[in-house]
Design a protein around this motif. Structure first.
Motif, PDB file in Angstrom:
ATOM      1  N   MET A   1       0.816  -1.195   0.000  1.00  0.00           N
ATOM      2  CA  MET A   1       0.000   0.000   0.000  1.00  0.00           C
ATOM      3  C   MET A   1       0.862   1.262   0.000  1.00  0.00           C
ATOM      4  O   MET A   1       0.522   2.227  -0.649  1.00  0.00           O
ATOM      5  CB  MET A   1      -0.935  -0.025   1.210  1.00  0.00           C
ATOM      6  N   ASN A   2       1.980   1.241   0.744  1.00  0.00           N
ATOM      7  CA  ASN A   2       2.866   2.396   0.774  1.00  0.00           C
ATOM      8  C   ASN A   2       3.435   2.713  -0.604  1.00  0.00           C
ATOM      9  O   ASN A   2       3.611   3.875  -0.952  1.00  0.00           O
ATOM     10  CB  ASN A   2       3.999   2.197   1.772  1.00  0.00           C
ATOM     11  N   LYS A   3       3.728   1.682  -1.373  1.00  0.00           N
ATOM     12  CA  LYS A   3       4.243   1.885  -2.740  1.00  0.00           C
ATOM     13  C   LYS A   3       3.206   2.607  -3.584  1.00  0.00           C
ATOM     14  O   LYS A   3       3.538   3.515  -4.336  1.00  0.00           O
ATOM     15  CB  LYS A   3       4.608   0.551  -3.391  1.00  0.00           C
ATOM     16  N   LEU A   4       1.947   2.197  -3.472  1.00  0.00           N
ATOM     17  CA  LEU A   4       0.872   2.819  -4.229  1.00  0.00           C
ATOM     18  C   LEU A   4       0.740   4.301  -3.853  1.00  0.00           C
ATOM     19  O   LEU A   4       0.603   5.164  -4.721  1.00  0.00           O
ATOM     20  CB  LEU A   4      -0.453   2.098  -3.988  1.00  0.00           C
ATOM     21  N   ILE A   5       0.813   4.592  -2.579  1.00  0.00           N
ATOM     22  CA  ILE A   5       0.717   5.972  -2.112  1.00  0.00           C
ATOM     23  C   ILE A   5       1.872   6.798  -2.669  1.00  0.00           C
ATOM     24  O   ILE A   5       1.679   7.932  -3.119  1.00  0.00           O
ATOM     25  CB  ILE A   5       0.673   6.033  -0.570  1.00  0.00           C
ATOM     26  N   GLU A   6       3.068   6.248  -2.659  1.00  0.00           N
ATOM     27  CA  GLU A   6       4.223   6.965  -3.192  1.00  0.00           C
ATOM     28  C   GLU A   6       4.076   7.222  -4.690  1.00  0.00           C
ATOM     29  O   GLU A   6       4.425   8.299  -5.177  1.00  0.00           O
ATOM     30  CB  GLU A   6       5.519   6.201  -2.904  1.00  0.00           C
ATOM     31  N   VAL A   7       3.551   6.258  -5.425  1.00  0.00           N
ATOM     32  CA  VAL A   7       3.323   6.439  -6.864  1.00  0.00           C
ATOM     33  C   VAL A   7       2.288   7.534  -7.104  1.00  0.00           C
ATOM     34  O   VAL A   7       2.466   8.395  -7.962  1.00  0.00           O
ATOM     35  CB  VAL A   7       2.892   5.110  -7.526  1.00  0.00           C
ATOM     36  N   ILE A   8       1.229   7.528  -6.319  1.00  0.00           N
ATOM     37  CA  ILE A   8       0.183   8.554  -6.450  1.00  0.00           C
ATOM     38  C   ILE A   8       0.758   9.936  -6.138  1.00  0.00           C
ATOM     39  O   ILE A   8       0.487  10.903  -6.847  1.00  0.00           O
ATOM     40  CB  ILE A   8      -1.025   8.223  -5.553  1.00  0.00           C
ATOM     41  N   LYS A   9       1.558  10.044  -5.097  1.00  0.00           N
ATOM     42  CA  LYS A   9       2.196  11.314  -4.753  1.00  0.00           C
ATOM     43  C   LYS A   9       3.076  11.803  -5.889  1.00  0.00           C
ATOM     44  O   LYS A   9       3.050  12.981  -6.248  1.00  0.00           O
ATOM     45  CB  LYS A   9       3.041  11.173  -3.485  1.00  0.00           C
ATOM     46  N   LYS A  10       3.835  10.887  -6.472  1.00  0.00           N
ATOM     47  CA  LYS A  10       4.734  11.257  -7.573  1.00  0.00           C
ATOM     48  C   LYS A  10       3.943  11.737  -8.781  1.00  0.00           C
ATOM     49  O   LYS A  10       4.270  12.758  -9.381  1.00  0.00           O
ATOM     50  CB  LYS A  10       5.620  10.072  -7.963  1.00  0.00           C
ATOM     51  N   ILE A  11       2.891  11.023  -9.128  1.00  0.00           N
ATOM     52  CA  ILE A  11       2.057  11.404 -10.271  1.00  0.00           C
ATOM     53  C   ILE A  11       1.407  12.764 -10.016  1.00  0.00           C
ATOM     54  O   ILE A  11       1.399  13.636 -10.887  1.00  0.00           O
ATOM     55  CB  ILE A  11       0.997  10.324 -10.569  1.00  0.00           C
ATOM     56  N   ALA A  12       0.866  12.961  -8.816  1.00  0.00           N
ATOM     57  CA  ALA A  12       0.214  14.225  -8.482  1.00  0.00           C
ATOM     58  C   ALA A  12       1.216  15.383  -8.557  1.00  0.00           C
ATOM     59  O   ALA A  12       0.911  16.445  -9.113  1.00  0.00           O
ATOM     60  CB  ALA A  12      -0.416  14.151  -7.097  1.00  0.00           C
ATOM     61  N   THR A  13       2.399  15.176  -8.020  1.00  0.00           N
ATOM     62  CA  THR A  13       3.432  16.206  -8.057  1.00  0.00           C
ATOM     63  C   THR A  13       3.807  16.551  -9.496  1.00  0.00           C
ATOM     64  O   THR A  13       3.928  17.723  -9.848  1.00  0.00           O
ATOM     65  CB  THR A  13       4.681  15.743  -7.282  1.00  0.00           C
ATOM     66  N   GLU A  14       3.956  15.534 -10.329  1.00  0.00           N
ATOM     67  CA  GLU A  14       4.317  15.771 -11.726  1.00  0.00           C
ATOM     68  C   GLU A  14       3.194  16.470 -12.494  1.00  0.00           C
ATOM     69  O   GLU A  14       3.462  17.275 -13.386  1.00  0.00           O
ATOM     70  CB  GLU A  14       4.698  14.461 -12.407  1.00  0.00           C
ATOM     71  N   MET A  15       1.947  16.176 -12.135  1.00  0.00           N
ATOM     72  CA  MET A  15       0.815  16.828 -12.798  1.00  0.00           C
ATOM     73  C   MET A  15       0.726  18.302 -12.411  1.00  0.00           C
ATOM     74  O   MET A  15       0.412  19.147 -13.236  1.00  0.00           O
ATOM     75  CB  MET A  15      -0.489  16.122 -12.445  1.00  0.00           C
ATOM     76  N   ILE A  16       0.993  18.587 -11.150  1.00  0.00           N
ATOM     77  CA  ILE A  16       0.882  19.957 -10.664  1.00  0.00           C
ATOM     78  C   ILE A  16       2.097  20.785 -11.068  1.00  0.00           C
ATOM     79  O   ILE A  16       1.960  21.925 -11.508  1.00  0.00           O
ATOM     80  CB  ILE A  16       0.716  19.981  -9.135  1.00  0.00           C
TER      81      ILE A  16
END
Length: 70
Positions: A1-16
């Motif tokens: 689950m932590n890996k998924l959260i980190e991927v989501i954070k990375k994607i969100a950061t790159e989108m913003i």
């Protein structure tokens, strides 16, 4: 689950925080902000500096939470 959260954070950061979004945000903010006696060019430079500082702070904060949890 932590890996998924980190991927989501990375994607969100790159989108913003990308050049297209950055330019749009700076343009929109500059249209809304009026600092008397300062040119539009100087206002834009100031807003861009703030944007860069926010980007760095948010990115560092996200990384800190990652490192704090391991």
């Amino acid at each position: 689950m932590n890996k998924l959260i980190e991927v989501i954070k990375k994607i969100a950061t790159e989108m913003i925080f990308n050049e297209t979004t950055k330019e749009k945000m700076i343009k929109n903010l500059n249209a809304k902000v009026d600092i008397p006696l300062i040119s539009e060019k100087t206002e834009k430079e100031f807003i861009e500096s703030l944007y860069n500082a926010f980007e760095e702070a948010i990115t560092e904060t996200i990384k800190e939470k990652k490192n704090a949890k391991g």
